[in-house]
Design an enzyme around this catalytic site. Structure first.
Site, PDB file in Angstrom:
ATOM      1  N   SER A   1     -37.597 -35.550  -8.308  1.00 17.88           N
ATOM      2  CA  SER A   1     -38.997 -35.109  -8.118  1.00 17.88           C
ATOM      3  C   SER A   1     -39.618 -34.613  -9.415  1.00 17.88           C
ATOM      4  O   SER A   1     -40.791 -34.884  -9.695  1.00 17.88           O
ATOM      5  CB  SER A   1     -39.087 -34.038  -7.028  1.00 17.88           C
TER       6      SER A   1
ATOM      7  N   HIS B   1     -23.349 -32.890  -5.975  1.00 19.27           N
ATOM      8  CA  HIS B   1     -24.516 -32.721  -6.850  1.00 19.27           C
ATOM      9  C   HIS B   1     -24.318 -33.543  -8.109  1.00 19.27           C
ATOM     10  O   HIS B   1     -23.196 -33.724  -8.576  1.00 19.27           O
ATOM     11  CB  HIS B   1     -24.727 -31.247  -7.226  1.00 19.27           C
TER      12      HIS B   1
ATOM     13  N   ARG C   1     -28.335 -21.294  -5.333  1.00 15.84           N
ATOM     14  CA  ARG C   1     -29.410 -21.274  -4.325  1.00 15.84           C
ATOM     15  C   ARG C   1     -28.804 -21.250  -2.917  1.00 15.84           C
ATOM     16  O   ARG C   1     -29.370 -20.665  -1.994  1.00 15.84           O
ATOM     17  CB  ARG C   1     -30.325 -22.508  -4.494  1.00 15.84           C
TER      18      ARG C   1
ATOM     19  N   ASP D   1     -29.485 -27.596  -0.121  1.00 17.94           N
ATOM     20  CA  ASP D   1     -29.903 -28.156   1.161  1.00 17.94           C
ATOM     21  C   ASP D   1     -28.920 -27.890   2.294  1.00 17.94           C
ATOM     22  O   ASP D   1     -29.264 -28.052   3.465  1.00 17.94           O
ATOM     23  CB  ASP D   1     -30.111 -29.675   1.019  1.00 17.94           C
TER      24      ASP D   1
ATOM     25  N   HIS E   1     -31.990 -36.682  -2.115  1.00 20.27           N
ATOM     26  CA  HIS E   1     -32.658 -35.588  -2.847  1.00 20.27           C
ATOM     27  C   HIS E   1     -33.153 -34.565  -1.806  1.00 20.27           C
ATOM     28  O   HIS E   1     -32.366 -34.091  -0.978  1.00 20.27           O
ATOM     29  CB  HIS E   1     -33.764 -36.196  -3.718  1.00 20.27           C
TER      30      HIS E   1
HETATM   31  C1  LIG Z   1     -32.173 -30.838  -3.813  1.00 19.44           C
HETATM   32  C2  LIG Z   1     -31.170 -31.871  -4.053  1.00 19.44           C
HETATM   33  O1  LIG Z   1     -31.516 -32.959  -4.355  1.00 19.44           O
HETATM   34  S1  LIG Z   1     -29.543 -31.450  -3.944  1.00 19.44           S
HETATM   35  C3  LIG Z   1     -28.731 -32.969  -3.455  1.00 19.44           C
HETATM   36  C4  LIG Z   1     -29.042 -33.284  -2.036  1.00 19.44           C
HETATM   37  N1  LIG Z   1     -28.334 -34.494  -1.567  1.00 19.44           N
HETATM   38  C5  LIG Z   1     -27.277 -34.430  -0.733  1.00 19.44           C
HETATM   39  O2  LIG Z   1     -26.825 -33.358  -0.348  1.00 19.44           O
HETATM   40  C6  LIG Z   1     -26.722 -35.754  -0.261  1.00 19.44           C
HETATM   41  C7  LIG Z   1     -25.201 -35.761  -0.316  1.00 19.44           C
HETATM   42  N2  LIG Z   1     -24.751 -35.812  -1.694  1.00 19.44           N
HETATM   43  C8  LIG Z   1     -24.793 -36.951  -2.429  1.00 19.44           C
HETATM   44  O3  LIG Z   1     -25.110 -38.048  -1.944  1.00 19.44           O
HETATM   45  C9  LIG Z   1     -24.414 -36.892  -3.904  1.00 19.44           C
HETATM   46  O4  LIG Z   1     -23.479 -35.851  -4.106  1.00 19.44           O
HETATM   47  C10 LIG Z   1     -25.625 -36.688  -4.822  1.00 19.44           C
HETATM   48  C11 LIG Z   1     -26.681 -37.767  -4.567  1.00 19.44           C
HETATM   49  C12 LIG Z   1     -26.251 -35.329  -4.597  1.00 19.44           C
HETATM   50  C13 LIG Z   1     -25.158 -36.789  -6.273  1.00 19.44           C
HETATM   51  O5  LIG Z   1     -24.785 -38.111  -6.521  1.00 19.44           O
HETATM   52  P1  LIG Z   1     -23.794 -38.481  -7.719  1.00 19.44           P
HETATM   53  O6  LIG Z   1     -24.135 -37.719  -8.940  1.00 19.44           O
HETATM   54  O7  LIG Z   1     -23.807 -39.954  -7.820  1.00 19.44           O
HETATM   55  O8  LIG Z   1     -22.408 -37.929  -7.149  1.00 19.44           O
HETATM   56  P2  LIG Z   1     -20.929 -38.319  -7.589  1.00 19.44           P
HETATM   57  O9  LIG Z   1     -20.877 -38.792  -9.002  1.00 19.44           O
HETATM   58  O10 LIG Z   1     -20.070 -37.181  -7.205  1.00 19.44           O
HETATM   59  O11 LIG Z   1     -20.626 -39.583  -6.647  1.00 19.44           O
HETATM   60  C14 LIG Z   1     -19.412 -40.280  -6.725  1.00 19.44           C
HETATM   61  C15 LIG Z   1     -19.103 -40.871  -5.363  1.00 19.44           C
HETATM   62  O12 LIG Z   1     -18.924 -39.795  -4.435  1.00 19.44           O
HETATM   63  C16 LIG Z   1     -19.764 -39.974  -3.340  1.00 19.44           C
HETATM   64  N3  LIG Z   1     -20.243 -38.691  -2.865  1.00 19.44           N
HETATM   65  C17 LIG Z   1     -20.954 -37.768  -3.562  1.00 19.44           C
HETATM   66  N4  LIG Z   1     -21.299 -36.755  -2.744  1.00 19.44           N
HETATM   67  C18 LIG Z   1     -20.801 -37.046  -1.520  1.00 19.44           C
HETATM   68  C19 LIG Z   1     -20.859 -36.411  -0.271  1.00 19.44           C
HETATM   69  N5  LIG Z   1     -21.529 -35.281  -0.083  1.00 19.44           N
HETATM   70  N6  LIG Z   1     -20.253 -36.996   0.787  1.00 19.44           N
HETATM   71  C20 LIG Z   1     -19.594 -38.155   0.616  1.00 19.44           C
HETATM   72  N7  LIG Z   1     -19.519 -38.828  -0.545  1.00 19.44           N
HETATM   73  C21 LIG Z   1     -20.120 -38.267  -1.603  1.00 19.44           C
HETATM   74  C22 LIG Z   1     -20.933 -40.779  -3.884  1.00 19.44           C
HETATM   75  O13 LIG Z   1     -21.662 -41.406  -2.827  1.00 19.44           O
HETATM   76  C23 LIG Z   1     -20.226 -41.735  -4.803  1.00 19.44           C
HETATM   77  O14 LIG Z   1     -19.644 -42.748  -3.996  1.00 19.44           O
HETATM   78  P3  LIG Z   1     -19.596 -44.286  -4.512  1.00 19.44           P
HETATM   79  O15 LIG Z   1     -18.681 -44.266  -5.686  1.00 19.44           O
HETATM   80  O16 LIG Z   1     -19.089 -45.026  -3.331  1.00 19.44           O
HETATM   81  O17 LIG Z   1     -20.999 -44.659  -4.904  1.00 19.44           O
HETATM   82  O1  LIG Z   2     -30.963 -31.201  -9.711  1.00 18.23           O
HETATM   83  C1  LIG Z   2     -30.926 -32.189  -8.952  1.00 18.23           C
HETATM   84  O2  LIG Z   2     -30.607 -33.343  -9.318  1.00 18.23           O
HETATM   85  C2  LIG Z   2     -31.241 -32.041  -7.518  1.00 18.23           C
HETATM   86  C3  LIG Z   2     -31.577 -30.648  -7.121  1.00 18.23           C
HETATM   87  O3  LIG Z   2     -30.726 -29.843  -6.809  1.00 18.23           O
HETATM   88  C4  LIG Z   2     -32.980 -30.253  -7.165  1.00 18.23           C
HETATM   89  O4  LIG Z   2     -33.812 -31.043  -7.640  1.00 18.23           O
HETATM   90  O5  LIG Z   2     -33.309 -29.138  -6.735  1.00 18.23           O
END
Ligand SMILES: CC(=O)SCCNC(=O)CCNC(=O)[C@H](O)C(C)(C)COP(=O)(O)OP(=O)(O)OC[C@H]1O[C@@H](n2cnc3c(N)ncnc32)[C@H](O)[C@@H]1OP(=O)(O)O
Ligand SMILES: O=C([O-])CC(=O)C(=O)O
Length: 470
Positions: A276, A352, A361, A407, A306
């Protein structure tokens, strides 16, 4: 309040004049209040900021700040240093610092509402933009200024009214913010032709207007989709979070109002690379208005990896509760986590892109819950998931961070106070995120940041670059 209205309109009309005059005019209009205005504070600090960046670039402009591997190029640009973001910096172990201050710091340092316990997000906005902790009076003035600018045009209300209730609240939200383009002082001034040095002043005015109007827009969407469509008027003597809580229909509970103050403070900013923030900055770099830039950022926030993850978390917990019932044993939660992972889904709220420890947070929301709702069954479920999920995710072996992010907790607090409609939650996140990304947009314009345009290659071109034969 009448003098404030005069102040606001005079401040607006002053923006066609040179920047310094505009800021001083704004301050003079508020002279009965005495405290230095936000615009004046920012304008005063600006020459030194411009000089600092100029000097840094002149003396160190050709220093190497990092190298980029092919994996990073294909891996979502993770870790590549290529953005400037002044408001906050994220440490993978410690979490976010806003202008050097941790979340417990800002909880202590920022002004509160009379009788309140949580910081006011107005103060965080001030801190992000100027780097200074505002006085109580400055924060009260900012609350009053946002309240004074809060009216939304009739056509925006009608636009929201015309949306089917089946259109996701985030789509309605970004639609309404896009349509506020109609009010953009920056777009109008640019069309007339203005000096580059004045960009930030118009961007400031648009950002203030935009932020001021978000609670009414957000509440209108909530009340249309889930309630009777009626939205209370903004109370001009109340703070931003109170007004949002009141317009949603929950301000009779003072604990919910406190939750809003905490929520809107901690969701603001998470340095510049998140989807964002980066999107808002990127779109803004083409000199699209704050309205169009924020709308684009909100559309990124609406993705399930996100901001939308907060919706996903509550829906996932609700499904889990149906399956496990009152059995919150380690085995029962472990089994549910594995069923999610074995279905090829992510565990929402965990993992993350940068953090490698529990998100502070999350911690601040957990502390709020421990004080306010220790016996809530859904909070107990969240706590038990917190105990079990890191181990399961570690055993699963994929995610680089098995700990919870922001989240994983927010929805459980909102549902406790009766705001149970999970599909709405990201709108609240978006209101807060506006307070984090717009200060940087003002800074971008003030520093004359250029249009963003990184280099891309095809796979064939990269192969050639690294000497590979495909
Ligand atoms: C405000 C925010 O945006 S905070 C983030 C909110 N999002 C979530 O909570 C969704 C769940 N979490 C995720 O999908 C991820 O951890 C993300 C999108 C936040 C970060 O993504 P990345 O930096 O790519 O994470 P990472 O390098 O650890 O990923 C490696 C692998 O682990 C997996 N992984 C990461 N987090 C999770 C999880 N919570 N559950 C299961 N698998 C996961 C990824 O999907 C990826 O799998 P792949 O190799 O098959 O593609
Ligand atoms: O930092 C990030 O990539 C996601 C996150 O936690 C936010 O935007 O608040």
């Amino acid at each position: 309040m009448a003098s404030l209205r005069i102040g606001t309109s005079a401040l607006r009309s002053s923006i066609a004049k040179p920047v310094q005059t505009a800021a001083l005019n704004g301050a003079r209009c508020y002279s009965s209040v005495k405290a230095k205005s936000l615009k004046e504070t920012f304008a005063d600090g600006l020459p030194a900021e411009i000089e600092k960046v100029k000097k840094l670039r002149k003396e160190y402009g050709n220093k190497v700040v990092g190298e980029v591997t092919l994996d990073q190029v294909y891996g979502g640009a993770r870790g590549i240093k290529s953005l400037v973001w002044e408001g906050s910096v994220l440490d993978s172990e410690e979490g976010i610092r806003f202008r050097g201050h941790t979340i417990p710091d800002v909880q202590k340092l920022l002004p509160k509402a009379p009788g309140g316990t949580e910081p006011l997000p107005e103060g965080l906005f001030w801190l992000l933009l100027t780097g200074e902790i505002p006085s109580e009076q400055q924060v009260r003035d900012l609350s009053a200024e946002w309240a004074a600018r809060s009216d939304i045009p009739k056509f925006i209300e009608e636009l929201i009214d015309r949306c089917p209730s089946t259109l996701h609240p985030m789509a309605q939200f970004s639609l309404a913010v896009t349509a506020l383009e109609h009010e953009s002082a920056f777009a109008k001034a640019y069309a007339k032709g203005i000096n580059k040095k004045e960009y930030w002043s118009y961007t400031f005015e648009d950002s203030m207007d935009l932020i001021a109007k978000l609670p009414t827009i957000a509440a209108k969407i909530y009340r249309n989709v889930y309630k009777d469509g009626k939205v209370a008027a903004i109370q001009k003597d109340k703070d931003y979070s109170f007004n949002l809580a009141n317009q949603l229909g929950f301000a009779d509970n003072k604990d919910f109002v406190e939750l809003m103050r905490l929520y809107l403070t901690i969701h603001t900013d998470h340095e510049g690379g998140n989807v964002s923030a980066h999107t808002t900055h990127l779109v803004g770099s083409a000199l699209s208005s704050p309205m169009l830039s924020l709308s684009a950022g909100l559309q990124g926030l609406a993705g399930p990896l996100h901001g939308l993850a907060n919706q996903e978390v509550l829906n996932w917990l609700t499904e889990m509760k149906k399956v496990v019932g009152n059995d919150l044993s380690d085995k029962s939660i472990t089994d549910y986590l594995w069923s999610t992972l074995n279905a090829g889904r992510v565990v929402p709220g965990y993992g993350h892109a940068v953090l490698r420890k529990t998100d502070p947070r999350y911690v601040s929301q957990r502390e709020f819950a421990l004080r306010m709702l220790p016996d809530d069954p859904m909070f107990k479920l969240v706590s038990q998931v917190y105990k079990i999920a890191p181990g399961v995710l570690t055993e699963h072996g994929k995610t680089k961070n098995p700990f919870p992010n922001v989240d994983a907790h927010s929805g459980v607090l909102l549902q406790y106070y009766g705001l149970t409609e999970a599909n709405y939650y990201t709108v609240l996140f978006g209101v807060s995120r506006a307070l984090g990304v717009l200060p940087q947009l003002i800074i971008d314009r003030a520093l004359g940041m250029p249009i963003e345009r990184p280099k891309s290659f095809s796979t064939e071109a990269y192969a050639k670059l690294v000497g590979a034969k495909l």
